[in-house]
Design a protein around this motif. Structure first.
Motif, short mmCIF file in Angstrom:
data_model
loop_
_atom_site.label_atom_id
_atom_site.label_comp_id
_atom_site.label_asym_id
_atom_site.label_seq_id
_atom_site.Cartn_x
_atom_site.Cartn_y
_atom_site.Cartn_z
N LYS A 9 0.85 -1.20 0.00
CA LYS A 9 0.00 0.00 0.00
C LYS A 9 0.89 1.25 0.00
O LYS A 9 1.84 1.33 0.79
N GLN A 56 -2.24 -6.84 6.14
CA GLN A 56 -3.53 -6.15 6.29
C GLN A 56 -3.33 -4.84 7.02
O GLN A 56 -2.43 -4.72 7.87
N THR A 57 -4.21 -3.91 6.72
CA THR A 57 -4.20 -2.65 7.44
C THR A 57 -4.90 -2.81 8.78
O THR A 57 -5.38 -3.91 9.12
N THR A 68 -7.67 -1.77 9.52
CA THR A 68 -9.10 -2.00 9.28
C THR A 68 -9.35 -3.34 8.59
O THR A 68 -10.49 -3.65 8.23
N ARG A 97 -8.03 -4.37 5.65
CA ARG A 97 -7.96 -4.32 4.19
C ARG A 97 -6.60 -4.83 3.70
O ARG A 97 -5.60 -4.78 4.43
N TYR A 98 -6.57 -5.29 2.48
CA TYR A 98 -5.35 -5.82 1.89
C TYR A 98 -4.32 -4.70 1.76
O TYR A 98 -4.62 -3.61 1.25
#
Length: 222
Positions: free
Chosen positions: A22, A111-112, A114, A116-117
């Motif tokens: 990310k 993962q974050t 939250t 998410r990927y």
């Protein structure tokens, strides 16, 4: 397969790099680095300046294994100079394969906060003691169909089977008493061997004694 006996053995972990991370930067390229933690021990890679989404690290760390602990925590950050570092993502690395087979080269998802990927990180792990443990187990177990070695020493034949009704104690040194017959033989009647004896007749008046004086005759008084 359950893996045990890992306490105190070394585990080598090489952080190869990241892919499709990310991006936390808006203008410039981000500068990622990786933190690896196991059992309270933490290691940090160097910062890959301008690594962007696909940084390369190629750094190796050695952890001391703890019995019962089968996971490594990994987190990827973006290094900033004037502000706090940006969190990119984190994940858990499972050790079952490397502990059982001795080697694991895999890519793990991040993962974050939250869920998410947030990209992937590649790790190469090596556990040298796995092969020695497997070899020792293979050598200790007899091959299928192989005769089982017997213990050294004299061989003893099977003791003879006791006859039914035999007593387990050794025989007595004294001769056994003669068997008794029951009931005892009756004694023969006395009449069978001895003739009956007549009882003596009552005494009669003897003929040798003179008869007493007649009644009524007394000597004269002087």
């Amino acid at each position: 397969m359950s893996v045990s006996g890992i306490q105190g053995h070394p585990l080598e972990v090489t952080v190869v790099g990241g892919t499709r991370l990310k991006d936390t930067e808006w203008i410039s390229r981000q500068d990622p680095y990786v933190c690896v933690e196991y059992g309270g021990n933490k290691f940090r890679t160097r910062t890959c300046t301008d690594g962007g989404k696909n940084p390369t690290f190629q750094e190796k760390f050695v952890f001391t294994l703890i019995e019962g602990l089968r996971e490594i925590n990994v987190a990827v950050w973006n290094s900033n100079t004037l502000t706090y570092d940006d969190f990119i993502g984190s994940g858990k690395i499972h050790l079952h394969k490397v502990l059982s087979q001795g080697f694991d080269d895999a890519t793990w998802s991040l993962q974050t906060n939250t869920g998410r990927y947030a990209g992937e990180v590649r790790l190469i792990m090596h556990y040298a003691n796995a092969k020695r443990a497997a070899t020792g187990y293979a050598n200790s177990a007899p091959r299928y169909g192989a005769p089982v070695p017997q213990a050294h020493g004299a061989y003893y034949s099977q003791p003879p089977t006791a006859y039914p009704g035999s007593f387990p104690y050794p025989p007595s040194a004294y001769p056994p008493p003669p068997p008794a017959t029951y009931p005892p033989a009756p004694y023969p009647a006395p009449s069978a061997y001895y003739p009956p004896q007549p009882y003596p007749s009552p005494p009669q008046a003897s003929a040798y004694y003179p008869p007493g004086p007649f009644p009524g005759i007394y000597p004269p008084l002087h």
